[in-house]
Write a protein that holds these residues in place. Structure first.
Motif, PDB file in Angstrom:
ATOM      1  N   GLN A   1      -2.261  13.519  -1.727  1.00 11.18           N
ATOM      2  CA  GLN A   1      -1.179  12.761  -1.108  1.00 11.18           C
ATOM      3  C   GLN A   1      -0.212  13.704  -0.410  1.00 11.18           C
ATOM      4  O   GLN A   1       0.039  14.825  -0.866  1.00 11.18           O
ATOM      5  CB  GLN A   1      -0.439  11.931  -2.156  1.00 11.18           C
ATOM      6  N   SER A   2       0.354  13.238   0.689  1.00  4.85           N
ATOM      7  CA  SER A   2       1.296  14.036   1.463  1.00  4.85           C
ATOM      8  C   SER A   2       2.666  14.027   0.789  1.00  4.85           C
ATOM      9  O   SER A   2       3.195  12.964   0.446  1.00  4.85           O
ATOM     10  CB  SER A   2       1.412  13.475   2.881  1.00  4.85           C
ATOM     11  N   VAL A   3       3.216  15.200   0.602  1.00  9.65           N
ATOM     12  CA  VAL A   3       4.520  15.378  -0.041  1.00  9.65           C
ATOM     13  C   VAL A   3       5.449  16.075   0.938  1.00  9.65           C
ATOM     14  O   VAL A   3       5.085  17.099   1.532  1.00  9.65           O
ATOM     15  CB  VAL A   3       4.378  16.211  -1.336  1.00  9.65           C
ATOM     16  N   THR A   4       6.641  15.526   1.132  1.00 13.73           N
ATOM     17  CA  THR A   4       7.601  16.103   2.079  1.00 13.73           C
ATOM     18  C   THR A   4       8.876  16.590   1.403  1.00 13.73           C
ATOM     19  O   THR A   4       9.827  16.965   2.070  1.00 13.73           O
ATOM     20  CB  THR A   4       7.962  15.074   3.158  1.00 13.73           C
TER      21      THR A   4
ATOM     22  N   ASN B   1       0.067  18.988   0.496  1.00 17.39           N
ATOM     23  CA  ASN B   1      -0.936  18.086  -0.063  1.00 17.39           C
ATOM     24  C   ASN B   1      -0.937  18.250  -1.570  1.00 17.39           C
ATOM     25  O   ASN B   1      -1.246  19.332  -2.086  1.00 17.39           O
ATOM     26  CB  ASN B   1      -2.321  18.397   0.513  1.00 17.39           C
TER      27      ASN B   1
ATOM     28  N   ASP C   1      13.601  19.595   1.132  1.00 14.98           N
ATOM     29  CA  ASP C   1      12.636  18.982   2.036  1.00 14.98           C
ATOM     30  C   ASP C   1      11.683  20.088   2.478  1.00 14.98           C
ATOM     31  O   ASP C   1      12.118  21.202   2.801  1.00 14.98           O
ATOM     32  CB  ASP C   1      13.333  18.372   3.252  1.00 14.98           C
TER      33      ASP C   1
ATOM     34  N   PRO D   1       4.541  19.376   5.616  1.00 16.05           N
ATOM     35  CA  PRO D   1       4.047  18.546   4.513  1.00 16.05           C
ATOM     36  C   PRO D   1       3.096  19.323   3.605  1.00 16.05           C
ATOM     37  O   PRO D   1       2.349  20.190   4.052  1.00 16.05           O
ATOM     38  CB  PRO D   1       3.323  17.392   5.221  1.00 16.05           C
TER      39      PRO D   1
ATOM     40  N   ARG E   1       6.498  11.702  -2.793  1.00 19.73           N
ATOM     41  CA  ARG E   1       5.452  11.171  -1.927  1.00 19.73           C
ATOM     42  C   ARG E   1       6.022  10.063  -1.046  1.00 19.73           C
ATOM     43  O   ARG E   1       7.146   9.591  -1.269  1.00 19.73           O
ATOM     44  CB  ARG E   1       4.310  10.613  -2.784  1.00 19.73           C
ATOM     45  N   ALA E   2       5.246   9.655  -0.065  1.00 22.01           N
ATOM     46  CA  ALA E   2       5.664   8.547   0.790  1.00 22.01           C
ATOM     47  C   ALA E   2       5.907   7.318  -0.078  1.00 22.01           C
ATOM     48  O   ALA E   2       5.074   6.951  -0.902  1.00 22.01           O
ATOM     49  CB  ALA E   2       4.590   8.257   1.836  1.00 22.01           C
ATOM     50  N   GLY E   3       7.042   6.689   0.070  1.00 23.85           N
ATOM     51  CA  GLY E   3       7.361   5.508  -0.716  1.00 23.85           C
ATOM     52  C   GLY E   3       8.156   5.802  -1.972  1.00 23.85           C
ATOM     53  O   GLY E   3       8.710   4.874  -2.584  1.00 23.85           O
ATOM     54  N   ASP E   4       8.236   7.077  -2.402  1.00 26.14           N
ATOM     55  CA  ASP E   4       9.045   7.410  -3.581  1.00 26.14           C
ATOM     56  C   ASP E   4      10.524   7.300  -3.238  1.00 26.14           C
ATOM     57  O   ASP E   4      10.967   7.753  -2.176  1.00 26.14           O
ATOM     58  CB  ASP E   4       8.743   8.826  -4.067  1.00 26.14           C
ATOM     59  N   ASP E   5      11.299   6.713  -4.143  1.00 24.34           N
ATOM     60  CA  ASP E   5      12.746   6.591  -3.981  1.00 24.34           C
ATOM     61  C   ASP E   5      13.402   7.794  -4.655  1.00 24.34           C
ATOM     62  O   ASP E   5      13.356   7.903  -5.881  1.00 24.34           O
ATOM     63  CB  ASP E   5      13.225   5.287  -4.609  1.00 24.34           C
TER      64      ASP E   5
END
Length: 238
Positions: free
Chosen positions: A163-166, A159, A153, A157, A187-191
């Motif tokens: 797109q924002s990557v955490t 870029n 993690d 964040p 990215r946000a929404g990635d499983d």
């Protein structure tokens, strides 16, 4: 958190691999092999084969191929990176030698561990992170090739392409003194579980070649062949 997803993935992946092992993609041979007198050797390259991209990795005496499969596969037009969109999973491919990471004698799982430490240290320096530690463990892909699934993690964040990557997930494989690397920014929404399965399925197609492969000759043969490339069938699930 990504660490939790990484901890759960190896056990699930091992169980599925034993029940349904995909045959590795057959590497090009015969007319695709480099000429014996070619001392420099052919370059590494990615070639579209219909069902995805075949990565041809020529690294001196170490040559292997990896098939990146998918229903929707696109190589992004980036100059300094090799990045693919594989069914909406963003993946970058790289390689690193044992000498490059400062561990010339390391092989197998030790090489993968040293690469993880080297990659993490470089990333921390680039972003000014302190107290930064990745999480990971060896992964049995059922192919006999040492592999490791790891990731982290991000403390802040990142870029990536707007797109924002955490978090970032890696799946690496040791082939002689070469580490093959698949990395996926989350990215946000990635499983994370879906991304991990995708990386695992791709690396399970890794196949060593007895000699360097000429990507130009292979591409020409593909264009001349009326039928789909056999490796698309051999590299898929039965």
């Amino acid at each position: 958190m990504l660490a939790v997803a990484l901890a759960a993935l190896p056990a699930c992946a091992e169980t599925q691999a034993r029940a349904d092992v995909a045959e590795p993609a057959t590497p090009p041979s015969g007319p695709f092999a480099a000429a014996p007198g070619d001392t420099a050797g052919p370059p590494s390259a990615s070639v579209f084969v219909g069902c995805g991209f075949l990565l041809i990795e020529n690294h001196g005496r170490t040559t292997f191929t990896v098939l990146l499969r998918g229903e929707h596969v696109v190589q992004l037009p980036l100059q300094d990176q090799t990045v693919f969109d594989l069914d909406e999973v963003l993946v970058e491919t790289t390689t690193a030698s044992a000498e490059l990471i400062g561990a010339p004698a390391a092989r197998g799982e030790e090489l993968l561990r040293r690469h993880m430490e080297w990659e993490a240290e470089w990333t921390a320096r680039q972003h000014g992170w302190t107290g930064f530690r990745p999480t990971g463990a060896p992964l049995d892909l059922g192919t006999g090739i040492p592999a490791m699934l790891w990731g982290y993690d991000t403390p802040t964040p990142l870029n990536v392409m707007g797109q924002s990557v955490t978090g970032v997930m890696y799946l690496t494989a040791a082939v002689d003194d070469v580490v093959f690397v698949l990395s996926a920014p989350l990215r946000a929404g990635d499983d994370p579980a879906r991304v991990g399965r995708k990386l695992r399925d791709d690396v399970r197609t890794l196949r060593k070649s007895p000699s360097p492969v000429d990507p130009v000759a292979f591409s020409r043969q593909l264009q001349a062949a009326p039928q789909p490339w056999d490796g698309c069938r051999n590299g898929g699930r039965r």
